[in-house]
Design an enzyme around this catalytic site. Structure first.
Site, PDB file in Angstrom:
ATOM      1  N   GLY A  81     -35.617  23.737  46.327  1.00 44.80           N
ATOM      2  CA  GLY A  81     -36.044  24.807  47.228  1.00 44.80           C
ATOM      3  C   GLY A  81     -35.029  25.051  48.339  1.00 44.80           C
ATOM      4  O   GLY A  81     -34.321  24.141  48.775  1.00 44.80           O
ATOM      5  N   ARG A 145     -34.001  24.484  39.830  1.00 42.88           N
ATOM      6  CA  ARG A 145     -34.740  23.226  39.749  1.00 42.88           C
ATOM      7  C   ARG A 145     -34.487  22.466  38.440  1.00 42.88           C
ATOM      8  O   ARG A 145     -35.216  21.543  38.114  1.00 42.88           O
ATOM      9  CB  ARG A 145     -36.235  23.479  39.928  1.00 42.88           C
ATOM     10  N   ASP A 176     -35.466  13.801  44.445  1.00 43.68           N
ATOM     11  CA  ASP A 176     -35.165  13.757  43.001  1.00 43.68           C
ATOM     12  C   ASP A 176     -33.697  14.049  42.728  1.00 43.68           C
ATOM     13  O   ASP A 176     -33.064  13.375  41.921  1.00 43.68           O
ATOM     14  CB  ASP A 176     -36.001  14.806  42.252  1.00 43.68           C
ATOM     15  N   LYS A 202     -31.468  17.201  51.678  1.00 44.57           N
ATOM     16  CA  LYS A 202     -32.055  18.513  51.981  1.00 44.57           C
ATOM     17  C   LYS A 202     -33.540  18.534  51.660  1.00 44.57           C
ATOM     18  O   LYS A 202     -33.964  17.937  50.680  1.00 44.57           O
ATOM     19  CB  LYS A 202     -31.335  19.562  51.119  1.00 44.57           C
ATOM     20  N   THR A 203     -34.351  19.146  52.419  1.00 40.38           N
ATOM     21  CA  THR A 203     -35.678  19.664  52.105  1.00 40.38           C
ATOM     22  C   THR A 203     -36.413  19.999  53.403  1.00 40.38           C
ATOM     23  O   THR A 203     -36.414  19.202  54.346  1.00 40.38           O
ATOM     24  CB  THR A 203     -36.581  18.744  51.255  1.00 40.38           C
ATOM     25  N   ASP A 205     -39.429  20.003  53.632  1.00 36.34           N
ATOM     26  CA  ASP A 205     -40.674  19.228  53.650  1.00 36.34           C
ATOM     27  C   ASP A 205     -40.588  17.991  54.555  1.00 36.34           C
ATOM     28  O   ASP A 205     -41.617  17.432  54.933  1.00 36.34           O
ATOM     29  CB  ASP A 205     -41.042  18.766  52.234  1.00 36.34           C
ATOM     30  N   GLY A 251     -44.963  22.481  52.430  1.00 33.15           N
ATOM     31  CA  GLY A 251     -44.725  21.047  52.367  1.00 33.15           C
ATOM     32  C   GLY A 251     -45.525  20.583  51.157  1.00 33.15           C
ATOM     33  O   GLY A 251     -46.704  20.273  51.287  1.00 33.15           O
ATOM     34  N   GLU A 311     -49.994  22.258  52.995  1.00 27.99           N
ATOM     35  CA  GLU A 311     -50.031  22.785  51.627  1.00 27.99           C
ATOM     36  C   GLU A 311     -50.617  21.781  50.622  1.00 27.99           C
ATOM     37  O   GLU A 311     -51.371  22.143  49.739  1.00 27.99           O
ATOM     38  CB  GLU A 311     -48.598  23.164  51.202  1.00 27.99           C
ATOM     39  N   GLU A 427     -41.152  32.141  54.399  1.00 24.57           N
ATOM     40  CA  GLU A 427     -40.499  32.775  55.548  1.00 24.57           C
ATOM     41  C   GLU A 427     -39.726  31.786  56.409  1.00 24.57           C
ATOM     42  O   GLU A 427     -38.928  32.190  57.254  1.00 24.57           O
ATOM     43  CB  GLU A 427     -41.483  33.582  56.404  1.00 24.57           C
TER      44      GLU A 427
HETATM   45  P1  FBP Z   1     -37.690  21.049  47.803  1.00 25.59           P
HETATM   46  O1  FBP Z   1     -38.478  19.773  47.770  1.00 25.59           O
HETATM   47  O2  FBP Z   1     -36.929  21.298  46.569  1.00 25.59           O
HETATM   48  O3  FBP Z   1     -36.833  21.129  49.024  1.00 25.59           O
HETATM   49  O4  FBP Z   1     -38.715  22.271  47.916  1.00 25.59           O
HETATM   50  C1  FBP Z   1     -39.772  22.203  48.809  1.00 25.59           C
HETATM   51  C2  FBP Z   1     -40.640  23.423  48.787  1.00 25.59           C
HETATM   52  O5  FBP Z   1     -40.185  24.386  49.711  1.00 25.59           O
HETATM   53  C3  FBP Z   1     -42.092  23.021  49.054  1.00 25.59           C
HETATM   54  O6  FBP Z   1     -42.375  23.012  50.414  1.00 25.59           O
HETATM   55  C4  FBP Z   1     -42.860  24.032  48.248  1.00 25.59           C
HETATM   56  O7  FBP Z   1     -44.086  23.516  47.823  1.00 25.59           O
HETATM   57  C5  FBP Z   1     -41.971  24.300  47.095  1.00 25.59           C
HETATM   58  O8  FBP Z   1     -40.666  24.053  47.516  1.00 25.59           O
HETATM   59  C6  FBP Z   1     -42.072  25.694  46.542  1.00 25.59           C
HETATM   60  O9  FBP Z   1     -41.273  25.784  45.416  1.00 25.59           O
HETATM   61  P2  FBP Z   1     -40.816  27.124  44.731  1.00 25.59           P
HETATM   62  O10 FBP Z   1     -39.641  27.625  45.503  1.00 25.59           O
HETATM   63  O11 FBP Z   1     -40.411  26.708  43.366  1.00 25.59           O
HETATM   64  O12 FBP Z   1     -41.959  28.080  44.791  1.00 25.59           O
END
Ligand code: FBP
Length: 552
Positions: A81, A145, A176, A202-203, A205, A251, A311, A427
Site C-alpha cells: 500500500g 502486492r 511481509d 514502510k506502512t 499502519d 490500519g 479498520e 485520503e
Molecule cells: P501496507 O501494509 O501494504 O502498507 O498497506 C496498508 C493498507 O493501507 C491498510 O491500512 C489497508 O487495509 C490496506 O492497505 C488497503 O489495501 P488496498 O490498497 O489493497 O486496498
C-alpha cells in the site's frame, strides 16, 4: 505537467539528513556494533539463513569513507500500500548514489515486485527524479502486492539482475516485503550472485515497529491527515450539536492509527482492537460502552459526539472471529454455489441458520441486515469474508441506535441520536509527506545507499532517535533476520517479521486509558489543523504523539 503552487514550493525543500550523514559521502565511515540474534526461534532462523544470520548491527559516523570503489547499478521497488514519503526514499537513494559516482545507475522497477519479475523498469535521471521530490504517492514507479517468495521467482530476479549488471536491490515495503527481502538476500548470498538486498520500513499502519524500527514511514503523515479531518469533524459536531460521527480509520489489523488519531484529537470514543481482544469483549459490550457515552453526554445536553473505529476492529472481537470462521467454512468450495443459487435472502437466511452453531447464529442475529448481507456478498478470491470491507462504523452506530431505543423504552435515556459515517483511509496514503516523513524517508534512502556501498546484504536501512531533531538522528543498518521469528502461516512454519500490535502496557495506550473517561463525557476535542510545511519547527517538524510518549 500541471502542478500546484505547493508542489512547486515543495520541490525546493531540502530534506534534513541525520547529522552523521551530512558531511559528504567521502566522510562517512562504519562503526561495527554487536553481532545479532533473532528475536525468537534462534536455531530455526539460523538454519534457514546460514549466510545472512547473526551479522553485526552497524552505525555510520563521521570518518574517512573506506568503502570499495565500484560502479553500482541499483534496482528499487515499492511494495504494498502507498505511504507518504516513498518518493523521497528513492530521491535519497538516487542522490547518494550519484554523489558517490555520477556513473552509478538507479533502475526503478515498475508496479511493485512484479516489475522485477517482468523486467519492466525506468532508469532514473535528474529530470525524472526532480518531479517527485517531497511529493506523496507511489506514482513515480507504481506499487503492487505480488509477493516475491518462491525459488522460481528468485531465479527470475537473479536473471534480470545479471542482464542489467545490477549490484543491489532496495525493497521498500512492510513486514511481509521485508521478510521476503531477507529471504532474497539469503538466496543471493547462497548463490554467490554478488547482488545485495536492502529493506526500508514502510506502512501507514504503524505495525512494522520493534526495538530497531521506531516507526515505519508514512504513519506520521497519514495520521496527521486523519487527525486534521477528525479534528474538523469534532469542531463541526460541537458547532451544529446534532450529530454523532462514527469515523473508521485505516490500519488493516493493528489499531495504531486509531490510537494516534485519538491522542491528537481527543474524541469521545476510540476503540482499540487489541484491548477488545484482551478483554474478550462481545459486540454487545462494545455497543454498551459507546451507548453509555452517548447517554451520558445527552444527559448533559450534548446530543453529539465523535467515535473513532479502527479498520480491523471486528477481527479482534472473539465471537465475531468465530462467526467469520464458520461462515468461511459454510461457503467453502462448492457450497458457495449452492448458497448463491438460492433465490431470496429469506432462503439464504434459512441456509445460514442451519449451518451456523447456536452461538454464532446468536451473534449473526444481532447484526443489522445490511452487515449480515455484506458478510455473504463481498468475498475474496479464496471465498473468504473480506473483513476489511465490513462497514464497522455503520455496524456499531446501528447497534448503538438499537441499544438507545431499548434505554428509551426503559425510561433511562431521553436524548436524540443522529449518526453520520465516515471512512478515512486512502485520503491519507498519498498526502504530501510531512517534513518528518520527507526527512525520514530521504534519510532512509540515502542511508540504504551507504549500506550498499559498504557491501551489506540482508540489512534494513535503520534511522533512529526519531523523536529528536534530525541532526541527532542515528543512521545505520540492522540485519533483517534479527527481527524475525517463526509463525504458523497457511499451515506452514514460516520465518517472518513479527507484526507489532498496540501494547496495552505501552505509554501511548496508558495515556489514552487515563484520559478517555473524561473525553467520553466532556467535549475535549483538539483541532490539529492541516499539516504545515513552512513555519516554526515546533509546528512543522514534530512527529507523532505515539513516538513522543514512547520516548518520553
Ligand atoms: P501496507 O501494509 O501494504 O502498507 O498497506 C496498508 C493498507 O493501507 C491498510 O491500512 C489497508 O487495509 C490496506 O492497505 C488497503 O489495501 P488496498 O490498497 O489493497 O486496498
Amino acid at each position: 505537467m500541471n502542478i500546484s503552487s505547493l508542489q512547486q514550493a515543495r520541490y525546493q525543500y531540502q530534506p534534513k539528513l541525520p547529522g552523521m550523514l551530512r558531511n559528504g559521502i567521502s566522510d562517512i565511515c562504519v562503526k561495527t556494533g554487536a553481532p545479532t540474534e533473532s528475536v525468537a526461534d534462534q536455531e530455526k532462523i539460523k538454519s534457514l539463513f546460514p549466510n545472512t544470520y547473526g551479522k553485526n548491527e552497524i552505525t555510520f559516523q563521521k570518518g574517512s569513507n573506506t568503502s570499495e570503489a565500484k560502479k553500482q547499478v541499483v534496482g528499487v521497488i515499492l511494495s504494498g500500500g502507498q505511504a507518504p514519503g516513498g518518493h523521497n526514499v528513492i530521491c535519497g537513494l538516487y542522490d547518494a548514489l550519484k554523489a558517490t559516482d555520477k556513473d552509478n545507475v538507479l533502475y526503478g522497477f515498475k508496479g511493485g515486485p512484479s516489475g522485477l519479475l517482468e523486467d519492466s523498469f525506468v532508469i532514473f535521471d535528474d529530470e525524472y527524479i526532480n518531479q517527485y521530490r517531497n511529493t506523496g504517492g507511489f506514482d513515480i514507479i507504481g506499487s503492487g502486492r505480488t509477493k516475491l517468495e518462491t525459488e522460481e521467482q528468485f531465479a527470475v530476479v537473479a536473471e534480470v539482475c545479471k542482464k542489467h549488471g545490477i549490484t543491489a536491490i532496495v525493497i521498500i515495503g512492510g513486514d511481509d516485503s521485508n521478510t521476503n527481502a531477507a529471504v532474497l538476500a539469503e538466496y543471493f548470498a547462497a548463490h554467490n550472485s554478488g547482488v545485495q538486498v536492502i529493506g526500508c520500513p514502510k506502512t501507514i499502519d504503524g505495525d512494522l515497529k520493534n526495538e530497531d524500527i521506531e516507526c515505519s514511514f508514512g504513519f506520521d503523515t497519514a495520521t496527521k491527515t486523519y487527525s486534521e479531518i477528525v479534528g474538523n469533524i469534532g469542531r463541526d459536531a460541537n458547532s451544529a450539536k446534532k450529530y454523532w460521527h462514527f469515523v473508521k480509520v485505516m490500519g488493516r489489523s493493528a489499531s495504531h492509527v486509531a490510537l494516534e488519531t485519538a491522542l491528537q484529537t481527543q474524541p469521545n470514543i476510540c476503540l482499540i482492537g487489541e484491548e477488545v481482544a484482551a478483554k474478550k469483549m462481545s459486540l454487545a459490550q462494545i455497543t454498551d460502552y459507546i451507548a453509555d457515552s452517548v447517554a451520558n453526554r445527552a444527559s448533559n445536553g450534548c446530543n453529539f459526539g465523535v467515535a473513532v473505529i479502527p479498520e480491523g476492529i471486528v477481527e479482534f472481537v472473539p465471537e465475531f472471529s468465530i462467526l467469520i470462521a464458520e461462515i468461511n467454512e459454510l461457503l467453502a468450495g462448492e457450497k458457495a454455489d449452492a448458497f448463491n443459487a438460492l433465490p431470496s435472502w429469506a432462503d439464504k437466511y434459512a441456509f445460514i441458520k442451519a449451518g451456523l452453531t447456536k452461538e454464532s447464529m446468536a451473534v449473526f442475529e444481532i447484526l443489522p441486515e445490511a452487515i449480515q448481507q455484506q458478510l455473504f456478498l463481498d468475498r475474496d478470491p479464496h471465498g473468504n469474508v473480506q473483513v476489511s470491507l465490513i462497514e464497522s462504523e455503520k455496524l456499531f452506530s446501528a447497534m448503538v441506535k438499537e441499544n438507545l431505543a431499548a434505554r428509551k423504552a426503559a425510561g433511562t435515556y431521553k436524548g436524540k441520536f443522529s449518526p453520520i459515517h465516515h471512512f478515512l483511509g486512502y485520503e491519507g496514503r498519498c498526502a504530501f509527506p510531512s517534513n518528518f516523513d520527507a526527512d525520514y524517508c530521504y534519510s532512509l534512502g540515502y542511508n540504504a545507499f551507504m549500506l550498499i556501498q559498504y557491501g551489506f546484504n540482508g540489512y534494513l536501512s535503520k534511522v533512529s532517535n526519531l523523536s529528536k531533531p534530525a541532526e541527532e538522528w542515528i543512521a545505520g543498518g540492522m540485519p533483517i533476520t534479527k527481527m524475525m521469528n517463526i509463525e504458523r502461516r497457511h499451515g506452514h512454519d514460516k520465518p517472518v517479521i513479527r507484526k507489532a500490535l498496540v501494547e496495552l502496557d505501552s505509554k501511548p495506550f496508558k495515556y489514552f486509558e487515563a484520559n478517555r473517561e473524561k473525553w467520553a463525557v466532556e467535549t475535549c476535542y483538539v483541532f490539529p489543523g492541516a499539516i504545515q510545511y513552512f513555519g516554526p519547527s515546533e509546528v512543522c517538524d514534530t512527529t507523532t504523539k505515539t513516538l513522543a510518549l514512547e520516548k518520553a
